[in-house]
Design an enzyme around this catalytic site. Structure first.
Site: not given
Length: 351
Positions: A134, A188, A191, A194, A198, A214, A241, A244, A248
């Site tokens: 990252d 997914c 669905c 998520c 938001c 975001c 946050c 989302c 799931c």
């Protein structure tokens, strides 16, 4: 190489990783077009490094042309509590689960380095490796999908059938040729959980994110004042946050984090906003030593706390806001003034 791969996967689990899969650097042909569209729309906001290093992020093979395989690793940080509960307590701050204890960058990188050293010892001193977590222009989520760790869900984060949404990812690039795994497919279905949860409508469409809306971006990466129309939507979220991620359905398969340093510190699960507003720079650094929160600095963190105070509707927090209206940092002062006015407005509505 088949025997080496089996031993590698076993060693990855021994080092603490829950998922380990292989892909090749060139297995993400969709990334350049998607990245160009994201940048072209300006959806990266103030994250200029995404544009500056797009030639590498868009093509992992260009980052290190000699690499022949990418070992993708996943490690659970599944919370023991419901991270959405704190949203019902406006006088308390909501901190993203990943930041409720030690900085995962340090922990994951140490595991990656140990595994990389093991790989060299098992093969040859000529084996070259590079580890990433990252902090480099690596498209980790698309590579994770290509390797079969999971798929990029409609919220653009990686989702695993075995781990849900709660896992960190890291990578080891190597010059070794290792048999790749099959890519994961999208699970997914219809669905929209998520997308619908938001608070700021940060998803223009499924599988698309506008970082400028975001809350994770706004509270962590965005410097300076947040747009007034977004402040009220941030609620009491003061660092990141998880909305989302938390909703799931695949989280029902998530595994509890084995690493105790990912387990939440009791003082960071739902800290009182009044206490956080009292932190000076020294106290902030002490409280968040070893935490990813420390990197945004006290003033940006205080800005977030003040927005949350303004959103709380709690007149008991008025003094916490007022003490910062003349702060040396103009963004903090602006946040404090906004919070004071918002509390006054809330009080009038209650009359």
């Amino acid at each position: 190489m088949v025997e080496l791969k089996s031993k590698l996967i076993a060693q990855a689990h021994t080092e603490g990783f829950d998922l380990a899969r292989i892909c090749r650097p060139w297995d993400v042909p969709q990334v350049p077009e998607r990245l160009a569209a994201f940048l072209g729309e300006g959806r990266h906001g103030q994250m200029g490094w995404l544009a500056e290093r797009s030639h590498w992020r868009g093509d992992p093979a260009a980052l290190w042309p000699e690499a022949r395989s990418v070992i993708m690793l996943g490690e659970s940080y599944t919370p023991e509590h419901d991270p959405l509960e704190v949203l019902d307590w406006p006088e308390l701050g909501a901190i993203s689960v990943y930041a409720q204890n030690k900085d995962y960058h340090d922990l994951v990188k140490k595991r990656l380095k140990r595994l990389a050293r093991w790989l060299i010892a098992e093969t040859s001193d000529d084996t070259a490796v590079k580890v990433f977590v990252d902090t480099a222009p690596v498209p980790e989520k698309p590579l994770g999908e290509a390797a079969g760790l999971g798929w990029q869900g409609k919220h653009t984060n990686l989702v695993s059938r075995d781990m849900g949404s709660w896992f960190f990812i890291g990578s080891i690039f190597t010059t070794l040729e290792i048999e790749p795994d099959a890519a994961e497919i999208d699970h997914c279905g219809s669905c929209r959980a998520c997308l619908d949860i938001c608070p700021t409508n940060a998803f223009p469409a499924p599988y698309q994110l506008d970082a400028r809306r975001c809350i994770s971006y706004l509270t962590i990466e965005h410097h300076g004042p947040v747009a007034p129309e977004l402040r009220a939507l941030m609620g009491n979220r003061i660092y990141g946050c998880d909305d989302c991620l938390a909703v799931c359905p695949w989280n029902k398969f998530a595994q509890e984090a084995r690493e105790v340093r990912y387990h939440a510190r009791s003082d960071l699960v739902a800290p009182p906003l009044a206490e956080l507003a009292e932190l000076d720079d020294a106290a902030f650094r002490t409280k968040f030593s070893g935490s990813p929160i420390k990197r945004i600095g006290r003033d940006r963190f205080l800005r977030n706390v003040l927005y949350a105070i303004g959103n709380s509707g709690r007149m008991s927090l008025m003094d916490s806001a007022r003490q910062h209206v003349d702060a040396p940092d103009p963004t903090v002062a602006d946040a404090a003034q906004w919070a004071v006015q918002r509390l006054k407005d809330a009080a009038k509505e209650m009359e």
